[in-house]
Design a protein around this motif. Structure first.
Motif, PDB file in Angstrom:
ATOM      1  N   PRO A 194       0.826  -1.205   0.000  1.00 31.75           N
ATOM      2  CA  PRO A 194       0.000   0.000   0.000  1.00 31.75           C
ATOM      3  C   PRO A 194       0.861   1.257   0.000  1.00 31.75           C
ATOM      4  CG  PRO A 194      -0.735  -1.568   1.676  1.00 31.75           C
ATOM      5  CD  PRO A 194       0.578  -2.063   1.163  1.00 31.75           C
ATOM      6  N   ALA A 195       0.383   2.293  -0.673  1.00 33.78           N
ATOM      7  CA  ALA A 195       1.099   3.560  -0.669  1.00 33.78           C
ATOM      8  C   ALA A 195       1.065   4.144   0.735  1.00 33.78           C
ATOM      9  CB  ALA A 195       0.448   4.522  -1.658  1.00 33.78           C
ATOM     10  N   PRO A 196       2.110   4.859   1.150  1.00 35.87           N
ATOM     11  CA  PRO A 196       2.127   5.432   2.497  1.00 35.87           C
ATOM     12  C   PRO A 196       1.091   6.529   2.644  1.00 35.87           C
ATOM     13  CG  PRO A 196       3.960   6.263   1.194  1.00 35.87           C
ATOM     14  CD  PRO A 196       3.319   5.174   0.385  1.00 35.87           C
ATOM     15  N   LEU A 197       0.692   6.776   3.885  1.00 36.33           N
ATOM     16  CA  LEU A 197      -0.225   7.873   4.155  1.00 36.33           C
ATOM     17  C   LEU A 197       0.484   9.196   3.878  1.00 36.33           C
ATOM     18  CD1 LEU A 197      -1.742   6.583   7.513  1.00 36.33           C
ATOM     19  CD2 LEU A 197      -2.897   6.683   5.297  1.00 36.33           C
ATOM     20  N   PRO A 198      -0.260  10.247   3.552  1.00 37.28           N
ATOM     21  CA  PRO A 198       0.380  11.530   3.264  1.00 37.28           C
ATOM     22  C   PRO A 198       1.094  12.096   4.486  1.00 37.28           C
ATOM     23  CG  PRO A 198      -2.003  11.768   3.403  1.00 37.28           C
ATOM     24  CD  PRO A 198      -1.726  10.304   3.390  1.00 37.28           C
ATOM     25  N   THR A 199       2.204  12.766   4.247  1.00 40.43           N
ATOM     26  CA  THR A 199       2.932  13.428   5.322  1.00 40.43           C
ATOM     27  C   THR A 199       2.177  14.684   5.746  1.00 40.43           C
ATOM     28  OG1 THR A 199       4.219  14.804   3.807  1.00 40.43           O
ATOM     29  CG2 THR A 199       5.102  12.610   4.334  1.00 40.43           C
ATOM     30  N   LYS A 200       2.608  15.312   6.835  1.00 40.11           N
ATOM     31  CA  LYS A 200       1.965  16.546   7.289  1.00 40.11           C
ATOM     32  C   LYS A 200       2.063  17.637   6.228  1.00 40.11           C
ATOM     33  CE  LYS A 200       0.634  14.999  11.257  1.00 40.11           C
ATOM     34  NZ  LYS A 200      -0.811  14.774  11.500  1.00 40.11           N
ATOM     35  N   ASP A 201       3.212  17.723   5.569  1.00 37.81           N
ATOM     36  CA  ASP A 201       3.367  18.720   4.511  1.00 37.81           C
ATOM     37  C   ASP A 201       2.424  18.434   3.348  1.00 37.81           C
ATOM     38  OD1 ASP A 201       5.286  20.105   5.909  1.00 37.81           O
ATOM     39  OD2 ASP A 201       6.986  19.151   4.902  1.00 37.81           O
ATOM     40  N   GLU A 202       2.278  17.156   3.007  1.00 34.79           N
ATOM     41  CA  GLU A 202       1.374  16.783   1.919  1.00 34.79           C
ATOM     42  C   GLU A 202      -0.077  17.042   2.300  1.00 34.79           C
ATOM     43  OE1 GLU A 202       4.022  13.198  -0.139  1.00 34.79           O
ATOM     44  OE2 GLU A 202       2.625  12.742   1.495  1.00 34.79           O
ATOM     45  N   GLN A 203      -0.410  16.796   3.561  1.00 33.81           N
ATOM     46  CA  GLN A 203      -1.771  17.073   4.015  1.00 33.81           C
ATOM     47  C   GLN A 203      -2.091  18.563   3.921  1.00 33.81           C
ATOM     48  OE1 GLN A 203      -1.616  15.279   7.947  1.00 33.81           O
ATOM     49  NE2 GLN A 203      -2.872  13.565   7.264  1.00 33.81           N
ATOM     50  N   LEU A 204      -1.145  19.382   4.337  1.00 37.08           N
ATOM     51  CA  LEU A 204      -1.350  20.829   4.272  1.00 37.08           C
ATOM     52  C   LEU A 204      -1.496  21.281   2.823  1.00 37.08           C
ATOM     53  CD1 LEU A 204      -1.602  23.458   5.790  1.00 37.08           C
ATOM     54  CD2 LEU A 204       0.893  23.636   5.839  1.00 37.08           C
ATOM     55  N   ALA A 205      -0.685  20.710   1.940  1.00 35.19           N
ATOM     56  CA  ALA A 205      -0.787  21.035   0.515  1.00 35.19           C
ATOM     57  C   ALA A 205      -2.145  20.598  -0.032  1.00 35.19           C
ATOM     58  CB  ALA A 205       0.345  20.361  -0.255  1.00 35.19           C
ATOM     59  N   ASN A 206      -2.643  19.455   0.438  1.00 37.24           N
ATOM     60  CA  ASN A 206      -3.955  18.975   0.007  1.00 37.24           C
ATOM     61  C   ASN A 206      -5.063  19.937   0.426  1.00 37.24           C
ATOM     62  OD1 ASN A 206      -2.969  16.664  -1.212  1.00 37.24           O
ATOM     63  ND2 ASN A 206      -3.360  15.338   0.548  1.00 37.24           N
ATOM     64  N   LEU A 207      -4.967  20.453   1.652  1.00 31.21           N
ATOM     65  CA  LEU A 207      -5.977  21.393   2.138  1.00 31.21           C
ATOM     66  C   LEU A 207      -5.989  22.667   1.297  1.00 31.21           C
ATOM     67  CD1 LEU A 207      -5.462  21.028   6.005  1.00 31.21           C
ATOM     68  CD2 LEU A 207      -7.456  20.283   4.688  1.00 31.21           C
ATOM     69  N   ARG A 208      -4.809  23.163   0.982  1.00 34.71           N
ATOM     70  CA  ARG A 208      -4.717  24.375   0.164  1.00 34.71           C
ATOM     71  C   ARG A 208      -5.290  24.135  -1.231  1.00 34.71           C
ATOM     72  NH1 ARG A 208       1.469  25.027   2.127  1.00 34.71           N
ATOM     73  NH2 ARG A 208       1.137  26.324   3.986  1.00 34.71           N
ATOM     74  N   GLU A 209      -4.915  22.997  -1.805  1.00 35.57           N
ATOM     75  CA  GLU A 209      -5.381  22.690  -3.156  1.00 35.57           C
ATOM     76  C   GLU A 209      -6.884  22.437  -3.177  1.00 35.57           C
ATOM     77  OE1 GLU A 209      -4.350  19.690  -6.893  1.00 35.57           O
ATOM     78  OE2 GLU A 209      -3.372  19.409  -4.947  1.00 35.57           O
ATOM     79  N   LEU A 210      -7.395  21.803  -2.125  1.00 35.61           N
ATOM     80  CA  LEU A 210      -8.826  21.521  -2.071  1.00 35.61           C
ATOM     81  C   LEU A 210      -9.634  22.813  -2.106  1.00 35.61           C
ATOM     82  CD1 LEU A 210     -11.242  19.638  -1.724  1.00 35.61           C
ATOM     83  CD2 LEU A 210     -10.841  19.693   0.751  1.00 35.61           C
ATOM     84  N   LYS A 211      -9.221  23.794  -1.335  1.00 37.44           N
ATOM     85  CA  LYS A 211      -9.941  25.069  -1.331  1.00 37.44           C
ATOM     86  C   LYS A 211      -9.936  25.695  -2.719  1.00 37.44           C
ATOM     87  CE  LYS A 211     -10.119  29.615   0.890  1.00 37.44           C
ATOM     88  NZ  LYS A 211      -9.563  30.494   1.962  1.00 37.44           N
ATOM     89  N   GLU A 212      -8.787  25.670  -3.368  1.00 33.27           N
ATOM     90  CA  GLU A 212      -8.667  26.252  -4.708  1.00 33.27           C
ATOM     91  C   GLU A 212      -9.517  25.494  -5.720  1.00 33.27           C
ATOM     92  OE1 GLU A 212      -5.179  26.937  -8.084  1.00 33.27           O
ATOM     93  OE2 GLU A 212      -4.623  26.661  -5.979  1.00 33.27           O
ATOM     94  N   VAL A 213      -9.472  24.170  -5.655  1.00 37.43           N
ATOM     95  CA  VAL A 213     -10.223  23.348  -6.601  1.00 37.43           C
ATOM     96  C   VAL A 213     -11.728  23.524  -6.407  1.00 37.43           C
ATOM     97  CG1 VAL A 213     -10.795  20.960  -7.211  1.00 37.43           C
ATOM     98  CG2 VAL A 213      -8.409  21.642  -6.955  1.00 37.43           C
ATOM     99  N   MET A 214     -12.168  23.572  -5.163  1.00 36.71           N
ATOM    100  CA  MET A 214     -13.597  23.755  -4.898  1.00 36.71           C
ATOM    101  C   MET A 214     -14.090  25.072  -5.484  1.00 36.71           C
ATOM    102  SD  MET A 214     -14.789  21.063  -3.339  1.00 36.71           S
ATOM    103  CE  MET A 214     -16.360  21.706  -2.764  1.00 36.71           C
ATOM    104  N   LEU A 215     -13.314  26.127  -5.312  1.00 38.13           N
ATOM    105  CA  LEU A 215     -13.704  27.430  -5.855  1.00 38.13           C
ATOM    106  C   LEU A 215     -13.768  27.392  -7.384  1.00 38.13           C
ATOM    107  CD1 LEU A 215     -11.644  29.796  -3.515  1.00 38.13           C
ATOM    108  CD2 LEU A 215     -14.138  29.610  -3.628  1.00 38.13           C
ATOM    109  N   GLN A 216     -12.812  26.711  -7.992  1.00 38.77           N
ATOM    110  CA  GLN A 216     -12.779  26.632  -9.451  1.00 38.77           C
ATOM    111  C   GLN A 216     -13.933  25.800 -10.000  1.00 38.77           C
ATOM    112  OE1 GLN A 216      -8.901  25.099 -10.431  1.00 38.77           O
ATOM    113  NE2 GLN A 216      -7.858  27.044 -10.070  1.00 38.77           N
ATOM    114  N   LEU A 217     -14.233  24.692  -9.337  1.00 43.46           N
ATOM    115  CA  LEU A 217     -15.252  23.777  -9.850  1.00 43.46           C
ATOM    116  C   LEU A 217     -16.675  24.264  -9.621  1.00 43.46           C
ATOM    117  CD1 LEU A 217     -13.821  20.267  -8.847  1.00 43.46           C
ATOM    118  CD2 LEU A 217     -13.906  21.284 -11.124  1.00 43.46           C
ATOM    119  N   PHE A 218     -16.912  24.883  -8.481  1.00 40.36           N
ATOM    120  CA  PHE A 218     -18.291  25.170  -8.098  1.00 40.36           C
ATOM    121  C   PHE A 218     -18.635  26.659  -7.995  1.00 40.36           C
ATOM    122  CE2 PHE A 218     -17.118  21.030  -6.221  1.00 40.36           C
ATOM    123  CZ  PHE A 218     -18.045  20.218  -6.863  1.00 40.36           C
TER     124      PHE A 218
END
Length: 293
Positions: A267-291
């Motif tokens: 199995p792929a490893p769980l995301p690191t703290k830095d990756e999680q933070l990057a995911n949160l930032r990207e999620l906000k941006e993607v949500m705004l773009q999509l919806f």
């Protein structure tokens, strides 16, 4: 059902002054303007957003497809701004992915109506036999026992074809509605999946998920009559393998540990703290773009 309080995972901390909050009314497609008020507001927990942002997007999109006046509520569950933001959305029913979030909202803000996404999806009659895996159910203890939500989790899993067990047998993977629990279990070497991963597709951390049944093995044996026990007329009553290695006598460990082209990837490893933070930032941006663009 396994009842264990299993929270040893902490969500990533944002940088000072960084705002990852996103609380918005949906756009009315016909007018291009925001709805005046929302019927529902989807409130995914921070761990789900940080670990599997794609699932958050898919889940919101699926609810929005059914209820076009569903708002989005990405906020720290400890924020004092929640009541005011809820009122600004038109006092909708909050749809949570975390039973712990439901507990907190009911305790701290009893005026806010709450429903789990699992109950809502069950009302929408989500179904489809796309997963025939055996799982042990796992959920954390909560202050306010949410029997309806837990029953909905079971119902959704079964409607997806999962075979559920109330106790964890050897090597049996867990299914849970708690992303913290999923991460904790995986960190402790256990196979675990979030129920939303079954519904919306596996996230990156489960791309190469290995279950004990995810391999083929030959259970045929030569019987005393010199034929395959599966084909011999006198031995044909021998039960076939159910696919759960604990139910049969095949040397499945050797198959799982085999090397070569047929061996499964870990199995792929769980995301690191830095990756999680990057995911949160990207999620906000993607949500705004999509919806909202």
């Amino acid at each position: 059902m396994c009842k264990i309080d299993y929270h040893d995972v902490k969500t990533p901390e944002t940088c000072p002054g960084e705002d990852l909050t996103l609380v918005k009314k949906p756009l009315d497609i016909s007018s291009g303007k925001e709805y005046e008020k929302c019927r529902y507001a989807f409130f995914p927990d921070r761990q789900l957003c940080a670990d599997e942002p794609e699932i958050v997007v898919k889940a919101y999109d699926s609810i929005l497809f059914q209820y076009q006046d569903t708002g989005f509520f990405m906020q720290d569950i400890t924020s004092d701004e929640i009541p005011a933001q809820w009122e600004a959305l038109g006092k909708p029913q909050i749809v949570v992915t975390s039973l712990r979030y439901a507990d907190i909202l009911k305790k701290d803000f009893p005026q806010i109506p709450v429903i789990s996404i699992y109950e809502l999806l069950q009302q929408l009659q989500i179904s489809g036999g796309c997963n025939s895996t055996d799982y042990a159910l796992f959920y954390p203890e909560t202050e306010n026992e949410s029997d309806n939500a837990k029953a909905a989790v079971r119902g959704l899993a079964e409607s997806m074809g999962a075979k559920l067990h109330d106790t964890a047998e050897k090597k049996l993977p867990y299914i849970t509605c708690c992303m913290d629990c999923r991460d904790s279990l995986k960190n402790n070497g256990r196979d675990a999946v979030h129920i939303l991963e079954l519904i919306y597709g596996m996230g990156a951390s489960n791309t190469h998920m290995i279950h004990e049944h995810d391999h083929e093995h030959d259970h045929s044996e030569t019987c005393e009559h010199g034929e395959s026990s599966a084909e011999c007329g006198e031995c044909s009553d021998i039960p076939e393998c159910s696919g759960v290695c604990s139910d049969c006598s095949a040397d499945c460990d050797n198959v799982l540990n085999a090397s070569g082209p047929a061996a499964a990837e870990p199995p792929a490893p769980l995301p690191t703290k830095d990756e999680q933070l990057a995911n949160l930032r990207e999620l906000k941006e993607v949500m705004l773009q999509l919806f909202w663009s």
